[in-house]
Design a protein around this motif. Structure first.
Motif: not given
Ligand code: PXG
Length: 456
Positions: A32-42
């Protein structure tokens, strides 16, 4: 599939918590690399709606600049000092007052720790120490529940009621007893919810009488069992537990590591379930998960005994009240107040979440029952919901569903055959719609997988 450098480093050197590391190393952990609000990105760029708020903690959502900024400012001002040797600092003092401003009743005295597990160890030591101060050191038995989760230190493991944990690293802490959990859908049989709640609460009285009322220090329970699968007790349960604790003069401790800070649409689960505890343990949402910090809020009864007892309490942690964590927790509480997070949940978001979940996910052929309150839900996946027939134990339906979710942009946790949701408290209605839509789609895929595997 070739593994990325991060996955290789991880597989080479990182021992993961609650994980079959050998099996994980073979396939590589999702990065997992980053997050914003209710989301994360892989790492592959996949966007995931985080239906678990990290691990039940990122209540204000990812990417809150205000929290990062107070952490940086505090690091520049005073990155560390302890609170042991007759010293304090601004963040710890301010945070203690801020916590007292949101805790219910007379829980106005705050002991700091670094994690929920440490807070639970504090509870174990402080409840026993209280009775020792009172001249009754023999009152040292703690009672908790089967399938409760109270952390993973030896104290937390012993107090928790997870069989799989008890088997590892034993022997456990002595003088801890467990009673049955109030899981009506799974264990209530033909009883009404109310009847079952009373039966489960009276198991406490039976246990107290079995070990001797004058030997019991405290009963500890999560207002709702989180890691145990979001088990929400019947309405009759907590009032009866409260009555029994009063009758035998036993301290009542609410472990609110998950329930605290808005999860049940009140500041604390104790308010939602009508509990009047002598202590509350808290962590996770206290700092919205941005930095590790935990606390035990202590009521007048125990705190005054400690204050009047003219001696040290020989307990504490290097990071008790860590200034940077405390500054971030203080800001978290301020944001919750300013943005009226709890009020917004009560008036709008929690009722919407409950309704939407029941109208969509609740209608799915695999979902036998939904337990939900505030912004937390547990869904029992059943082979045949009309006849309440469970999947065979050798088919891990929860893991199948969890994997489909992860591969299709949704993080939903599995506890056995129960699927769990505990999204960030800042989630919008449109995001709740998206969450439910994704959940239904992944349940459809799960149904197909179960059929293909011959489990249906
Ligand atoms: N009490 C409760 C009620 C918890 O939920 C702890 C204590 C321990 O907190 P720390 O900060 O020491 O982890 C917890 C933690 C899961 C999961 O898989 C849940 C927790 C921790 C890790 C995993 O649901 N809860």
């Amino acid at each position: 599939m070739s593994q990325s450098d991060i996955q290789k480093q991880d597989a080479g050197h990182h021992l993961h918590p609650f994980t079959n590391t050998g099996a994980l190393n073979k396939k590589g952990a999702r990065v997992i690399t980053r997050g914003e609000g209710v989301y994360v990105w892989d790492e592959d760029g996949q966007k995931l709606l985080d239906g678990m708020a990290g691990l039940w903690c990122v209540n204000l959502g990812y990417g809150r600049k205000e929290l990062a900024e107070v952490a940086a400012a505090q690091m520049n001002e005073l990155p560390y000092y302890n609170t042991f040797f007759q010293t304090t600092h601004t963040p710890a003092a301010k945070l203690a007052e801020a916590i007292a401003s949101v805790t219910p009743g007379d829980l106005n005295h705050i002991f700091f720790a670094g994690s929920g597990s440490e807070a639970i160890d504090t509870v174990i030591r402080l409840t026993r120490h209280y009775w020792a101060i009172k001249g009754k050191p023999y009152r040292n038995i703690l009672i908790a529940r089967e399938n409760a989760y109270h952390g993973s230190t030896i104290g937390g493991t012993s107090l928790g009621g997870m069989g799989g944990m008890h088997k590892q690293g034993a022997p456990l802490v002595p003088n801890i007893e467990h009673i049955r959990q109030p899981y009506w859908y799974g264990e209530g049989g033909d009883m009404s919810e109310d009847e079952f709640g009373l039966v489960c609460a009276r198991a406490l009285e039976d246990k107290i009488l079995e070990v001797g009322p004058d030997n019991v220090a405290a009963f500890v329970g999560e207002p709702l069992q989180g890691a145990g699968g979001v088990i929400i007790p019947p309405a009759t349960y907590w009032p009866e537990i409260q009555r029994i604790c009063k009758k035998y003069d036993i301290l009542l401790v609410a472990d609110e590591v998950i329930c605290g800070y808005g999860r049940t649409a009140n500041w604390f689960g104790s308010e939602t379930f009508g509990i009047e505890p002598d202590m509350i343990s808290m962590a996770k949402g206290l700092s919205s998960g941005y930095l590790p910090i935990a606390a035990v809020a202590v009521g007048d009864r125990v705190a005054n005994a400690l204050i009047e007892h003219d001696d040290d309490f020989n307990h504490g942690y290097t990071y008790s009240g860590h200034p940077v964590s405390a500054a971030v927790a203080l800001k978290t509480i301020e944001i919750m107040k300013e943005e009226k997070i709890v009020e917004r949940l009560q008036e709008e978001i929690a009722p919407y979440f409950q309704k939407k979940l029941r109208e969509t996910v609740g209608q799915h052929p695999l979902v036998g029952h939904i337990d939900s309150v505030g912004l937390v839900a547990g869904m029992a996946l059943m082979k045949d919901k009309a006849n309440k027939e469970a999947f065979p134990s050798d088919y891990d339906i929860g893991m199948v569903c969890r994997d489909h979710c992860f591969n299709n942009g949704l993080i939903m946790r599995a506890t056995g055959s129960r699927m769990i949701l505990s999204p960030p408290l800042v989630i919008s209605k449109a995001e709740i719609d998206e969450l439910c839509e994704k959940a239904v789609y992944c349940l459809d895929l799960t149904l197909e997988s179960a059929k293909a595997a011959g489990a249906l």
